[in-house]
Design a protein around this motif. Structure first.
Motif, short mmCIF file in Angstrom:
data_model
loop_
_atom_site.label_atom_id
_atom_site.label_comp_id
_atom_site.label_asym_id
_atom_site.label_seq_id
_atom_site.Cartn_x
_atom_site.Cartn_y
_atom_site.Cartn_z
N GLY A 34 21.07 49.92 -37.10
CA GLY A 34 21.06 48.46 -37.12
C GLY A 34 20.91 47.86 -35.73
N ALA A 35 20.71 48.71 -34.73
CA ALA A 35 20.61 48.19 -33.36
C ALA A 35 19.27 47.47 -33.15
N LEU A 36 19.35 46.36 -32.42
CA LEU A 36 18.14 45.68 -31.96
C LEU A 36 17.71 46.42 -30.69
N ILE A 37 16.59 47.12 -30.76
CA ILE A 37 16.23 47.97 -29.62
C ILE A 37 15.23 47.31 -28.67
N GLY A 38 14.70 46.16 -29.07
CA GLY A 38 13.76 45.47 -28.19
C GLY A 38 13.02 44.40 -28.95
N ALA A 39 12.07 43.78 -28.27
CA ALA A 39 11.25 42.78 -28.93
C ALA A 39 9.84 42.87 -28.36
N GLU A 40 8.86 42.61 -29.22
CA GLU A 40 7.48 42.58 -28.75
C GLU A 40 7.04 41.12 -28.59
N ALA A 41 6.49 40.83 -27.41
CA ALA A 41 5.99 39.48 -27.15
C ALA A 41 4.59 39.34 -27.73
N LEU A 42 4.38 38.28 -28.51
CA LEU A 42 3.08 38.04 -29.14
C LEU A 42 2.64 36.62 -28.79
N ILE A 43 1.46 36.51 -28.23
CA ILE A 43 1.04 35.20 -27.72
C ILE A 43 0.58 34.27 -28.84
N ARG A 44 0.87 33.00 -28.67
CA ARG A 44 0.41 31.93 -29.56
C ARG A 44 -0.09 30.79 -28.69
N TRP A 45 -1.04 30.04 -29.24
CA TRP A 45 -1.56 28.88 -28.51
C TRP A 45 -1.27 27.63 -29.34
N GLN A 46 -0.39 26.81 -28.80
CA GLN A 46 -0.08 25.55 -29.48
C GLN A 46 -1.18 24.57 -29.08
N HIS A 47 -2.26 24.62 -29.84
CA HIS A 47 -3.46 23.85 -29.49
C HIS A 47 -3.26 22.39 -29.87
N PRO A 48 -3.58 21.47 -28.93
CA PRO A 48 -3.30 20.05 -29.21
C PRO A 48 -4.04 19.53 -30.44
N LYS A 49 -5.22 20.08 -30.72
CA LYS A 49 -5.98 19.58 -31.88
C LYS A 49 -5.93 20.52 -33.07
N ARG A 50 -5.97 21.84 -32.79
CA ARG A 50 -6.12 22.79 -33.89
C ARG A 50 -4.82 23.38 -34.40
N GLY A 51 -3.70 22.99 -33.78
CA GLY A 51 -2.41 23.52 -34.25
C GLY A 51 -2.13 24.90 -33.66
N LEU A 52 -1.24 25.63 -34.30
CA LEU A 52 -0.82 26.93 -33.75
C LEU A 52 -1.90 27.99 -33.97
N LEU A 53 -2.42 28.53 -32.88
CA LEU A 53 -3.46 29.55 -32.99
C LEU A 53 -2.89 30.94 -32.69
N TYR A 54 -3.43 31.93 -33.39
CA TYR A 54 -2.99 33.32 -33.23
C TYR A 54 -3.93 34.04 -32.28
N PRO A 55 -3.48 35.17 -31.73
CA PRO A 55 -4.33 35.87 -30.76
C PRO A 55 -5.73 36.18 -31.30
N GLY A 56 -5.81 36.47 -32.60
CA GLY A 56 -7.11 36.76 -33.20
C GLY A 56 -8.07 35.57 -33.10
N ASP A 57 -7.53 34.36 -32.91
CA ASP A 57 -8.38 33.17 -32.84
C ASP A 57 -8.99 32.95 -31.46
N PHE A 58 -8.42 33.54 -30.42
CA PHE A 58 -8.96 33.20 -29.10
C PHE A 58 -9.09 34.37 -28.13
N LEU A 59 -8.37 35.48 -28.35
CA LEU A 59 -8.42 36.55 -27.33
C LEU A 59 -9.78 37.24 -27.25
N SER A 60 -10.43 37.44 -28.42
CA SER A 60 -11.69 38.18 -28.38
C SER A 60 -12.76 37.40 -27.62
N ILE A 61 -12.67 36.06 -27.65
CA ILE A 61 -13.68 35.24 -26.98
C ILE A 61 -13.60 35.41 -25.45
N ILE A 62 -12.41 35.73 -24.94
CA ILE A 62 -12.29 35.81 -23.47
C ILE A 62 -12.19 37.26 -22.98
N GLU A 63 -12.49 38.19 -23.89
CA GLU A 63 -12.45 39.60 -23.52
C GLU A 63 -13.28 39.86 -22.26
#
Ligand code: C2E
Ligand code: MG
Ligand code: MG
Length: 269
Positions: A34-63
């Protein structure tokens, strides 16, 4: 398409300046203790027009674009800030971040990482883990190995993400100095119905043990997934069945109340 890429890059630059990016954190737990052994950080983009975006929505474009390095540096910095916030609240857990191959292979990667860590003297470098995709190492193995060794020298360790979806080369596995193998969620998700996926999961658990790596299952969506993973000897897990990615603040309340499922506690393994 090129115009769209330019626009996205400009918007990401603006978004970085205006603090539109956020890191969510997904707990990684030991199913049995039951131990919490860590956490993984996952990026999100709180886009002013498009709302909450997931990495799949923007990371590949800037590869492979320099902006992906800027964004990656922001991720490292924010994760370290979060670790210190948690530390001040008495929560001491390591954080893993996903590092892009292009970023890792920047000539000044290790120097910058050391400098960032030096700005957070209260944080042990071992509290930071870098998750790399198996394919990251393929470009220039010798170069990547040198960079990894230098990171390990300063105390930062590595996980191999989405294991099983790349080449799964035993030669790479032998040479890459990773602490943790992450079994890809596609195999974990389907292992209850698909005997082949179950065999792959079992195989990766065996490989991890043979190479002396820790192993964690991603995509643990149900109690039954956890039960079967424990029976196969995999104790660590992450997935919607445990917790969805959440804000850094929410992790604190989540950690205070989470309890493993009774079915996991009674596992014989
Ligand atoms: P990943 O590193 O393999 O992260 C796991 C992904 O699976 C996350 O999606 C997470 O939200 C999702 N997930 C977790 N548990 C479950 C589950 O039980 N079921 C299902 N169906 N999904 C689950 P997310 O946040 O959309 O991230 C997708 C990928 O984007 C990540 O895969 C990682 O490769 C990449 N990524 C995320 N954040 C960053 C970042 O800061 N930098 C870089 N370079 N890549 C990132
Ligand atoms: Mg990851
Ligand atoms: Mg993964």
């Amino acid at each position: 398409s090129i115009q769209r890429q330019h626009e996205t890059i400009d918007h990401i630059k603006q978004g970085l300046e205006q603090g539109e990016f956020v890191l969510y954190y997904q707990p990684k737990v030991n199913l049995k203790s039951g131990a919490l052994i860590g956490a993984e950080a996952l990026i999100r983009w709180q886009h002013p027009k498009r709302g909450l975006l997931y990495p799949g929505d923007f990371l590949s474009i800037i590869e492979n674009h320099p902006i992906s390095v800027k964004l990656g540096e922001w991720v490292i910095d924010s994760a370290l800030l979060q670790i210190s916030k948690w530390q001040s609240l008495g929560l001491n857990i390591p954080v893993s971040i996903n590092i892009d191959a292009f970023h890792l292979q920047q000539a000044d990667f290790v120097d910058k990482l050391s400098a960032t860590l030096a700005r957070h003297p209260m944080i042990k470098p071992s509290s930071l883990q870098l998750e790399i995709l198996e394919s990251s190492a393929l470009g220039d193995m010798a170069e990547v190995l040198t960079i990894m060794a230098a990171c390990i020298d300063i105390g930062v360790n590595f996980a191999l993400d989405d294991f099983g979806t790349g080449f799964s080369s035993l030669n790479y596995l032998k040479r890459l100095p990773v602490e943790l193998l992450k079994i890809d969620q596609s195999f974990v998700r389907d292992m209850l119905e698909d005997a082949d996926d179950r065999a792959i999961v079992m195989g990766v658990i065996g490989l991890a043990s043979a190479f002396n790596h820790q192993v964690i299952a991603e995509g643990v969506e149900s109690i039954e997934h956890g039960r079967q993973l424990l029976a196969m000897g995999c104790h660590c897990a992450q997935g919607y069945g445990i917790a969805r990615p959440m804000s850094g603040e929410d992790i604190v309340t989540w950690a205070a109340q989470w309890q493993p499922d009774p079915a996991w506690l009674t596992s014989l393994h």
